[in-house]
Design an enzyme around this catalytic site. Structure first.
Site, mmCIF file in Angstrom:
data_model
loop_
_atom_site.group_PDB
_atom_site.id
_atom_site.type_symbol
_atom_site.label_atom_id
_atom_site.label_comp_id
_atom_site.label_asym_id
_atom_site.label_seq_id
_atom_site.Cartn_x
_atom_site.Cartn_y
_atom_site.Cartn_z
ATOM 1 N N GLU A 137 25.152 -34.176 5.563
ATOM 2 C CA GLU A 137 24.508 -33.140 4.745
ATOM 3 C C GLU A 137 23.329 -32.559 5.502
ATOM 4 O O GLU A 137 22.515 -33.302 6.061
ATOM 5 C CB GLU A 137 23.966 -33.700 3.420
ATOM 6 C CG GLU A 137 24.985 -34.047 2.373
ATOM 7 C CD GLU A 137 24.312 -34.490 1.069
ATOM 8 O OE1 GLU A 137 23.120 -34.140 0.863
ATOM 9 O OE2 GLU A 137 24.963 -35.173 0.274
ATOM 10 N N GLU A 184 25.317 -24.569 -7.432
ATOM 11 C CA GLU A 184 25.850 -25.394 -8.516
ATOM 12 C C GLU A 184 24.890 -25.363 -9.704
ATOM 13 O O GLU A 184 23.817 -25.953 -9.659
ATOM 14 C CB GLU A 184 26.081 -26.819 -8.022
ATOM 15 C CG GLU A 184 27.090 -26.905 -6.884
ATOM 16 C CD GLU A 184 27.161 -28.288 -6.254
ATOM 17 O OE1 GLU A 184 27.552 -29.241 -6.959
ATOM 18 O OE2 GLU A 184 26.805 -28.408 -5.063
ATOM 19 N N LYS A 198 23.221 -28.663 -11.667
ATOM 20 C CA LYS A 198 22.397 -29.673 -11.011
ATOM 21 C C LYS A 198 21.016 -29.681 -11.645
ATOM 22 O O LYS A 198 20.465 -28.643 -12.004
ATOM 23 C CB LYS A 198 22.292 -29.391 -9.508
ATOM 24 C CG LYS A 198 23.636 -29.466 -8.790
ATOM 25 C CD LYS A 198 23.488 -29.677 -7.308
ATOM 26 C CE LYS A 198 23.114 -31.101 -7.012
ATOM 27 N NZ LYS A 198 23.147 -31.401 -5.567
ATOM 28 N N GLU A 225 17.578 -27.032 -6.105
ATOM 29 C CA GLU A 225 18.778 -27.871 -6.220
ATOM 30 C C GLU A 225 20.009 -27.061 -6.592
ATOM 31 O O GLU A 225 21.131 -27.438 -6.266
ATOM 32 C CB GLU A 225 18.556 -28.974 -7.253
ATOM 33 C CG GLU A 225 17.732 -30.131 -6.753
ATOM 34 C CD GLU A 225 18.410 -30.857 -5.610
ATOM 35 O OE1 GLU A 225 19.574 -31.247 -5.749
ATOM 36 O OE2 GLU A 225 17.771 -31.029 -4.566
#
Length: 481
Positions: free
Chosen positions: A267, A321, A324, A330
């Site tokens: 990541e 997303e 999250k 985030e």
């Protein structure tokens, strides 16, 4: 990012780069396909999106059948995940691991080209204290692969966050947290060596920059032109924070005599939007970081410490997303919006690199736009507003044992002056009623009351700093007292 890595690196001001390119064999770029959202396209459409953008490696956080079926026959290499909540079962019962491999790997391979299994994710910062189950789980999953004659085709590892490092600056002084070396790192690294696997690492220069923007140059964090930073330990010159972070891990491996192990960066990324105090989160900076990183990886060459280490790097993440939790950043790490429009336009393949300038591209049209009123402004010279410091929290280190945590908790709530009212019976943060959760709240209160001063989150090794809000039940950890 599933959990939240943090690097304690504090670097001197410096910086304006010329990325050093090498004619060596190139590395590889993949992408993390997270799905904590309620508005993403179907797996079939996602696979078409991957292929149309030349992405030939993908990492997922589970083994969802629809996703694995959609990837069948595409030639896209896949890394699947055995989630943290299954570590206990996989460690304690080899039969569980065997069935899990049959249902989630053997059932799809080789049509779905599963190349590796991530056993857990950032286990050392998991508040459920699953660390002791990690290596046994890896061993049982590997035994199941051996039984199915897949151990030479599918490798096993476990992504670590940079908070697993006890020291990371300078890079040459990199070392793993002492309480993890004997019980976890040595057996895990020996397992990786024996099975021919790589160490998986999650690395986010954004977090180090956000928390130390007064001493870390934005150009250095974004792979832009800068004079570099010289490592006082070995004399090597670094032109990017990413390289410095990765070499800190290489140095930690070397300190334990595992120089032969390779690293896969599972990541890394940069948010395109953030809260007002998330310094550096912007579309321009995200495009610069990810675009320059792709160029850095695909044009070959390793790090200053490992110049021949061609890295495989997975960008975080494929989509924004919307479900999250945590700060705005985030929900804004995606390369694409859920409608498949690009958040910004960067190259993802060697062919697409042709003509790429390596600066911060202008955001592309198309794709659903979100309000940018909270995005950190970017000034003309690449500097960002420093009016608000990046947020960090202090949490308990469960690895030191309950006795040491209790002693540190007593100090924090006593003469340390921490505000411990919220962890009393009946109060908001009493649940979960565990020593680690209560100590984390108290340690964080002490840390914040002392203005996050150096050394105020230590408690003789019983605590460490993280850069995202801790998760213990419904408790919210303040940053201001």
């Amino acid at each position: 990012m599933e959990p939240f890595p943090f690097l304690t690196t504090v670097l001197p001001m410096a910086m304006l780069i010329s990325i050093v390119l090498s004619p060596a064999d190139a590395g590889s770029i993949g992408v993390n396909y997270g799905r904590i959202a309620d508005n993403l396209p179907s797996a079939v459409k996602v696979v078409k999106l991957l292929k149309s953008n030349g992405i030939d490696r993908v990492k997922v956080y589970d083994t969802d059948p629809a996703v694995l079926r959609a990837l069948a026959g595409t030639g896209i290499k896949v890394t699947v995940d055995l989630p943290n909540q299954l570590l206990y079962s996989a460690a304690r019962r080899s039969s569980f691991a065997a069935v899990w491999v049959l249902k989630n790997v053997v059932a799809y391979h080789p049509k779905t080209q599963i190349e590796s299994i991530a056993v857990g994710n950032e286990v050392f910062v998991d508040p459920h204290n699953t660390t002791r189950y990690l290596v046994p789980a890896m061993q049982n999953v590997h035994a199941a692969l051996v039984k199915n004659n897949l151990d030479s085709k599918i490798k096993i590892s476990s992504p670590i966050a940079l908070s697993a490092l006890q020291s990371s600056y300078p890079s040459s002084a990199g070392s793993f947290r002492s309480e993890l070396v004997e019980p976890v790192f040595k057996p895990m690294l020996e397992f990786l060596r024996r099975t021919g696997s790589s160490l998986m690492v999650n690395a986010y220069p954004f977090f180090a920059y956000e928390s130390n923007s007064d001493v870390i140059s934005l150009d250095y964090a974004l792979f832009k032109e800068n004079p570099g930073v010289v490592d006082s330990g070995n004399g090597l010159r670094y032109h990017s924070l990413f390289d410095a972070q990765i070499d800190a891990v290489f140095a930690a491996l070397s300190a334990l005599k595992y120089d032969d192990l390779e690293i896969v960066v599972t990541e890394t990324g940069w948010p395109s939007k953030g809260d007002g105090n998330e310094i550096g989160a912007s579309i321009q900076n995200a495009a610069a970081y990810n675009g320059n990183l792709v160029k850095r990886i695909l044009t070959g060459g390793g790090t200053p410490l490992r110049p021949k280490a061609d890295l495989t790097v997975f960008l975080f993440a494929l989509f924004n997303e919307n479900k999250k939790t945590g700060p705005t950043s985030e929900r804004n790490y995606g390369l694409f919006y859920p409608d498949e429009g690009k958040v910004y336009d960067i190259p993802l393949t060697a062919d697409a690199l042709k003509g790429y300038k390596g600066s911060a591209p202008t955001p592309v049209g198309g794709g659903r736009r979100e309000s940018s009123t909270t995005t950190t402004p970017v000034a003309g010279g690449g500097d960002v507003s420093k009016s608000t410091a990046g947020q960090t929290w202090c949490v308990a280190n469960g690895g030191v044992g309950k006795e040491k945590l209790q002693a540190a908790l007593d100090y924090a709530c006593g003469e340390g002056g921490a505000d411990c009212r919220q962890i009393q019976p009946g109060s908001m943060c009493y649940d979960p009623d565990t020593i680690e959760a209560h100590a984390s709240f108290a340690f964080n209160s002490y840390y914040q009351k002392n203005s996050r001063a150096m050394g105020s989150c230590d408690f003789e090794g019983a605590a460490y700093v993280v850069s995202h809000p801790p998760r213990f039940g419904k408790c919210e950890f303040p940053t201001v007292y």
